[in-house]
Design a protein around this motif. Sequence first.
Motif, PDB file in Angstrom:
ATOM      1  N   LEU A  60     -36.227  38.824  58.996  1.00  0.00           N
ATOM      2  CA  LEU A  60     -37.491  38.138  58.740  1.00  0.00           C
ATOM      3  C   LEU A  60     -38.636  38.861  59.428  1.00  0.00           C
ATOM      4  CD1 LEU A  60     -36.307  34.447  59.053  1.00  0.00           C
ATOM      5  CD2 LEU A  60     -37.095  35.580  56.993  1.00  0.00           C
ATOM      6  N   LEU A  96     -44.459  31.631  54.692  1.00  0.00           N
ATOM      7  CA  LEU A  96     -43.069  31.333  54.317  1.00  0.00           C
ATOM      8  C   LEU A  96     -42.097  31.978  55.297  1.00  0.00           C
ATOM      9  CD1 LEU A  96     -42.844  31.574  50.448  1.00  0.00           C
ATOM     10  CD2 LEU A  96     -42.425  29.617  51.887  1.00  0.00           C
ATOM     11  N   LEU A  97     -42.390  33.230  55.646  1.00  0.00           N
ATOM     12  CA  LEU A  97     -41.498  33.914  56.574  1.00  0.00           C
ATOM     13  C   LEU A  97     -41.520  33.249  57.944  1.00  0.00           C
ATOM     14  CD1 LEU A  97     -42.395  37.553  55.563  1.00  0.00           C
ATOM     15  CD2 LEU A  97     -40.230  36.403  55.180  1.00  0.00           C
ATOM     16  N   LEU A 100     -39.609  30.024  57.748  1.00  0.00           N
ATOM     17  CA  LEU A 100     -38.167  30.281  57.666  1.00  0.00           C
ATOM     18  C   LEU A 100     -37.612  30.691  59.011  1.00  0.00           C
ATOM     19  CD1 LEU A 100     -37.253  32.136  54.390  1.00  0.00           C
ATOM     20  CD2 LEU A 100     -36.392  29.979  55.248  1.00  0.00           C
ATOM     21  N   ALA A 103     -37.296  27.553  60.955  1.00  0.00           N
ATOM     22  CA  ALA A 103     -36.218  26.718  60.437  1.00  0.00           C
ATOM     23  C   ALA A 103     -34.862  27.290  60.809  1.00  0.00           C
ATOM     24  CB  ALA A 103     -36.338  26.610  58.919  1.00  0.00           C
ATOM     25  N   SER A 104     -34.765  28.624  60.806  1.00  0.00           N
ATOM     26  CA  SER A 104     -33.473  29.240  61.057  1.00  0.00           C
ATOM     27  C   SER A 104     -33.142  29.336  62.536  1.00  0.00           C
ATOM     28  CB  SER A 104     -33.449  30.610  60.379  1.00  0.00           C
ATOM     29  OG  SER A 104     -32.899  31.558  61.203  1.00  0.00           O
ATOM     30  N   VAL A 205     -31.910  22.908  59.048  1.00  0.00           N
ATOM     31  CA  VAL A 205     -32.720  23.892  58.341  1.00  0.00           C
ATOM     32  C   VAL A 205     -33.470  23.252  57.187  1.00  0.00           C
ATOM     33  CG1 VAL A 205     -32.616  25.935  56.896  1.00  0.00           C
ATOM     34  CG2 VAL A 205     -31.273  25.833  58.969  1.00  0.00           C
ATOM     35  N   VAL A 209     -37.446  22.924  56.754  1.00  0.00           N
ATOM     36  CA  VAL A 209     -38.104  23.449  55.556  1.00  0.00           C
ATOM     37  C   VAL A 209     -38.949  22.370  54.903  1.00  0.00           C
ATOM     38  CG1 VAL A 209     -37.692  24.193  53.199  1.00  0.00           C
ATOM     39  CG2 VAL A 209     -36.503  25.297  55.055  1.00  0.00           C
TER      40      VAL A 209
END
Lengths: 298, 303, 232
Positions: A60, A96-97, A100, A103-104, A205, A209
């Motif tokens: 990412l 978005l990245l 993410l 979230a990850s 996750v 999101v």
Amino acid sequence: MPEPSLGAGRPGVIHDLGYRHYDGLREGTPAIARTLFTTGLRHAYGLGRSGKSKVMPFLLLAMSVLPATIVVGVVVLTGLGELPVSYASYTNRTQLLVSLFAASQAPVLFSRDLRHRSIVLYLARPLAAPVFALVRWLSLTLAMFLFTAIPTVVLYAGAMLSGLDKSDQTTAVLKAVALQVLLAMMIAGVSGVISSVSLRRGFAVVGSVMALIVLTGIVTVVQNIAWFEGDNEAVSIGVGLLSPWSLYTGLANAWDTGVDTPVPVDGAWVPAYVIVAVLLVAACLLGLVARFRKVGSR
Amino acid sequence: MSTLVLDSASRWFGNVVAVNDVSLSIGPGVTGLLGPNGAGKTTLMAMMSGFLAPSAGHVTLDGRPVWRNTETYRQIGLVPERELSFGYLTGRQFVRANADLHRLPDAAAATERILEVVDMVEPAGRRLDTYSKGMRQRVKIAAALVHDPAVLLLDEPFNGVDPRQRMHLMDLLRRLGDEGRTVLFSSHILEEVERLARHIEVVVSGRHAASGDFGAIRRLMTDRPVQYAVQSSDNRTLASVLMAHESVRAVSLRGEHLDVQVGDLGSFAVDLPGLARQHDVTLFELSPSDESLESVFAYLVAR
Amino acid sequence: MNATIAKLALQALLGRRRFFLLLAFPVLLIGLVALVTALLDGEAAYEVLPNLGYPLVLPLVAILAASSVLGPEVDDGSIVYLLSKPVNRYGVAISKWVVALGATLVAGALPILVAALITGDSTRATALFVGAVVAGTAYSALFLAISAVTRHAVIASLMFVLIWESLLGNLFSGIAWLSIGQWGLRIGHEISSALPDPANLGYAIVASLLVTVVGAWFAGDRLRSFSLTGDE
């Protein structure tokens, strides 16, 4: 060497078999907190863990830095007078990245210990549950900040290399960095709370999101509809208070850093945005502290 | 009558060899698979239950390979170590689902029958996540037995089970073994294996170290002196006499007993009665003191 | 197709907190569309669907459904209880897929239909619904296959949807050839030209079918070689 006393009710004794009792200086809670902080930060990027856990964060990060290097290349080669994408705007475009990544990696810092109950080991040390929660949050915040700051630094370096106006760029960078700090605190808080509540990684996750991407999407859509279809300024700006990313873009717009919102944010909205952002961070922290206190006392 | 056969089976994971050229065959009755942690017991059980392919060699049940052969599950009942994650089902529903998956002609009756066998009829209506560990083990065994398999594989079945439940489980397994089923269970706790299985397979560091009745194994270990505990009317005299005998390695007096370490069992056994009579000593008791699984195991592991 | 496995998968999906998460999606979507329709008009409200409902909510529901029926069981190895039976592995995969598909269609595609109907144009609504059904089917099969392969199925699937289809798909139009969402839209375009026309119709149909079949088959194939490798 202590001699065991004979007779019934002998007191326990440790013979000198190599076990050494430690009576010296012990580092205090700040040292524990500091170590926990650095470990958390490293784990957020998979450092100090298996190879597989490095894949997602670095992938990412690479995807997030790559366009920045391309932009720098373009600017340097074509001698543009200014960056095509402002610092704050770049972060917005890579949201978005960023989401993410949060979230990850938030489950790595929050869900893992709770799910496997190793939290008990942490809290058996002289580190209170609230402090644990706060330190974890700080690690994630710094990890998020680095994630957004590295491309910014790349862009800034490129701007300096191609000789753009120093003071302009520096002001822009500093404003962007300040906004990114606020953004990092909010995102870390939200994803942290979600990850400490939903223990299975997959669902944490999806929850993050929903809060970071779906909610932002909803807010954006409503903002656009309210202004372009409904001509309603107040709703368009007001609904921007409801998600971390829209708070970020609203403030970025208000401070003139090159981010566009449907309706420009000004006047009394600006302090409102700041206050809501700070309240959001505070609420998340309270949530984290409450959650860990409850878990720690079990 | 079903026999599980491993023929030069090996399994490696990258550089780590978990199972190293193991050949054994498991027949009817209760067999214990014994070994320290990390010896490869779980890997062996996974291979025997068709959930891991051997990197070399063959694993067969009655001649047919077990890997990727779903029909063999008609004959195999597997009780894995893993926890049940079907906590939202009741005991009866779980066993019934297993019966349905086996496509039993009368699944309901089979379920009730097997619940009786494991003595779980009463709690069967409660959800699995309200069960104690021992109850969960019994439900797992019920689920594995519902289709009346010839082979039952249990991976560490007594892990975390309280002593009373353990006794029940052992009785159950003994009964199943007496019925002619092939029951294999793995453990690293010697007392359990000793009490339940006479026939053992010992695995150490991925290698098959020994197989058979542990008394028989002990006797095969001729390089170790055999220990005997003797009780007689005059231990001290007997001790001095025995020390003079060439087959005796060491004697020691321990309270009421005389511990004798014997090198050559044969000549000792022949000469002992004569020697005792010669010196007017009456023998009351003669018993082997290290024919326990613990000593066998210790010798094997220490090799 | 095995009814017992399907029933177990259904119970797994419905019996927990994740059910509420699954429910949140349609409620949010329909609620939002209804709200905007009430405050403004249907046309404005419709914009929610191609920008949010279809590209984001539908795949998210598919991810949640597919990873719920397979992910946790493979993760802690309790799928062994289902696999140590004389059941066909492909049957297991298909049974689970059917449940995931059902959930995706009910909580993902159906709300899109309802919301689109609220906004007016019923031909457009049907078109979008058909597209959503096709895309939902392909998505659920793909995500099921991913769940059978890795324990990071949710993140991997999310990356596919968000990075590949959304982010890059908006930048490079060529990606439409490899984007499930675009295939669905193309098929829906046949019913109503309100939907975009990104790729060839025949290709979209074949590709969707292919992904669905291969996805379900692949999940079954992975289950055939499922290995218990000892302590986690």
